[in-house]
Design an enzyme around this catalytic site. Structure first.
Site, mmCIF file in Angstrom:
data_model
loop_
_atom_site.group_PDB
_atom_site.id
_atom_site.type_symbol
_atom_site.label_atom_id
_atom_site.label_comp_id
_atom_site.label_asym_id
_atom_site.label_seq_id
_atom_site.Cartn_x
_atom_site.Cartn_y
_atom_site.Cartn_z
ATOM 1 C CG ASP A 82 17.435 19.528 35.260
ATOM 2 O OD1 ASP A 82 18.015 19.235 36.319
ATOM 3 O OD2 ASP A 82 18.030 19.932 34.235
ATOM 4 C CG HIS A 83 18.383 22.925 37.690
ATOM 5 N ND1 HIS A 83 19.276 23.146 38.705
ATOM 6 C CD2 HIS A 83 19.066 22.219 36.754
ATOM 7 C CE1 HIS A 83 20.439 22.616 38.397
ATOM 8 N NE2 HIS A 83 20.347 22.031 37.223
ATOM 9 C CG HIS A 180 24.421 23.659 34.847
ATOM 10 N ND1 HIS A 180 24.319 24.147 36.126
ATOM 11 C CD2 HIS A 180 23.756 22.475 34.831
ATOM 12 C CE1 HIS A 180 23.615 23.288 36.862
ATOM 13 N NE2 HIS A 180 23.260 22.266 36.110
ATOM 14 N N GLY A 181 26.602 23.774 30.998
ATOM 15 C CA GLY A 181 26.938 24.358 29.702
ATOM 16 C C GLY A 181 28.174 23.734 29.070
ATOM 17 C CG ASN A 256 21.556 15.878 36.137
ATOM 18 O OD1 ASN A 256 21.229 14.759 36.493
ATOM 19 N ND2 ASN A 256 20.994 16.968 36.634
ATOM 20 C CG ASP A 258 20.442 19.819 28.315
ATOM 21 O OD1 ASP A 258 20.238 19.378 27.163
ATOM 22 O OD2 ASP A 258 19.856 20.822 28.749
HETATM 23 P P1 13P Z 1 25.439 19.845 31.206
HETATM 24 O O1 13P Z 1 25.276 21.260 30.792
HETATM 25 O O2 13P Z 1 26.854 19.543 31.600
HETATM 26 O O3 13P Z 1 24.926 18.869 30.210
HETATM 27 O O4 13P Z 1 24.577 19.629 32.555
HETATM 28 C C1 13P Z 1 23.209 19.344 32.486
HETATM 29 C C2 13P Z 1 22.542 19.415 33.824
HETATM 30 O O5 13P Z 1 23.145 19.449 34.860
HETATM 31 C C3 13P Z 1 21.080 19.454 33.831
HETATM 32 O O6 13P Z 1 20.569 19.639 35.099
HETATM 33 O O1 G3H Z 2 20.894 22.534 33.933
HETATM 34 C C1 G3H Z 2 20.302 22.993 32.971
HETATM 35 C C2 G3H Z 2 19.878 22.120 31.850
HETATM 36 O O2 G3H Z 2 20.911 21.988 30.913
HETATM 37 C C3 G3H Z 2 18.615 22.621 31.246
HETATM 38 O O3 G3H Z 2 18.848 23.733 30.457
HETATM 39 O O4 G3H Z 2 17.182 25.338 31.353
HETATM 40 O O5 G3H Z 2 18.213 25.662 29.070
HETATM 41 O O6 G3H Z 2 16.551 23.822 29.462
HETATM 42 P P1 G3H Z 2 17.607 24.724 30.052
HETATM 43 ZN ZN ZN Z 3 21.793 20.843 36.394
#
Ligand code: 13P
Ligand code: G3H
Ligand code: ZN
Length: 311
Positions: A82-83, A180-181, A256, A258
């Site tokens: 991811d990212h 995000h978040g 996605n 998280d």
């Molecule tokens: P959320 O913070 O909305 O769960 O998004 C997660 C995400 O995009 C991880 O790449």
């Molecule tokens: O997009 C980000 C994901 O929620 C991952 O978060 O980089 O804190 O693991 P993190």
């Molecule tokens: Zn993301």
């Protein structure tokens, strides 16, 4: 069954009008909660690992946990970075057994994003690994980097065809108003997504899988449990589930999640400690966290993503 790429999953999801959940994993309980849920409702899965998760748990531990889940569930599972923000990070995940990587060049100029993404695609494809690119910039927090709303930008549909053709990416993350978040909209603000942009992107890339980041719904039940058990979260607003259902019926094949996992786990653990202040065995409170993740993911798969019985 070995790890799979997302190619077949996305083909079926696009044709069937549903989406695959891409859930972030950081430890054993999270991997178990997600995969137990998917097993119960027979769903394919993408498990994704951020640079932060790799730093926290180490590549080899996450790899082995996912391999264990594969053996335990016999489900089609894709393991995704991811990212990824550099070629070196993506290469290390390709070399280390991931079946999919994201190269997020969205903070660069279009030309630099094309160059970086193409370099990753060339390496990944020569190793049988698929690649997700990103165009447009989401607001919110990623790996402790806070992108302000002012610095975020919607995806320009006029750029997507050229980006996909020049880079050879297998899927594309776009920015249509998710972030995000846990704090995606200002208090009192009505959540809105630019479905017109998604529609325009889909028109220009027929049959091509689109990815939605920042798609947690920030389920109020869990925020309430956190706050009524000693937590102090300000008003948190996520993406309404009906919008995610709509996106899944359109070109969005990967959603996605998280933050919702974090909230579900933390809510369970906070509540457990409040009810059992005498407990100190991690297995007692981590069981509650894991069960909350399982219930959350099952509900997402069945009621939001629509990927149940598609494994
Ligand atoms: P959320 O913070 O909305 O769960 O998004 C997660 C995400 O995009 C991880 O790449
Ligand atoms: O997009 C980000 C994901 O929620 C991952 O978060 O980089 O804190 O693991 P993190
Ligand atoms: Zn993301």
């Amino acid at each position: 069954m070995p790890l799979v790429t997302s190619t077949e999953m996305f083909k079926k999801a696009y044709a069937g009008g549903y989406a695959i959940g891409a859930f972030n994993v950081n430890n054993m309980e999270i991997v178990q909660g997600i995969t137990e849920a998917a097993k119960e409702v027979n769903s394919p899965l993408i498990l994704q690992v951020s640079a932060g998760a790799r730093k926290y748990a180490k590549h080899v531990y996450l790899m082995k946990l996912v391999e264990a889940a594969l053996e335990d569930t016999q489900l089609p599972i894709c393991l995704h970075l991811d990212h990824g923000d550099t070629f070196e990070l993506c290469k290390s995940c390709v070399d280390g057994g991931f079946t999919s990587v994201m190269i997020d060049g969205s903070k660069h100029s279009f030309e630099d994003n094309v160059a970086l993404t193409s370099q990753v695609v060339e390496y990944a494809h020569s190793h049988g690994v698929v690649v997700e690119g990103e165009l447009g910039r989401l607001a919110g927090i990623e790996d402790a980097v806070n992108v302000s709303t002012a610095d975020s930008s919607y995806t320009d549909p006029g750029q997507v065809q050229e980006f996909v053709e020049r880079t050879g990416v297998d899927s594309l993350a776009i920015a249509i108003g998710t972030s995000h978040g846990a704090y995606k909209f200002k208090p009192g603000q009505k959540p809105q997504l630019r479905f017109d942009i998604l529609e325009e992107v889909a028109k220009r890339l027929p049959g091509f899988p689109i990815v939605l980041h920042g798609a947690s719904s920030v389920i109020p039940k869990y925020v309430d449990i956190i706050n009524s058990n000693g937590g102090n979260m300000p008003d948190a607003i996520g993406i309404p589930e009906d919008m995610l259902r709509k996106a899944a019926k359109m070109a969005v094949c990967k959603i996605n999640i998280d933050s919702d996992l974090r909230l579900a786990m933390t809510a369970g653990i906070r509540q457990h400690f409040n009810e059992h202040p005498e407990h100190f065995d991690p297995r007692q409170y981590l069981t509650v966290g894991r069960d909350n993740i399982r219930d959350l993911v099952k509900n997402k798969i069945v009621n939001v993503l629509g990927s149940d019985n598609k494994a």
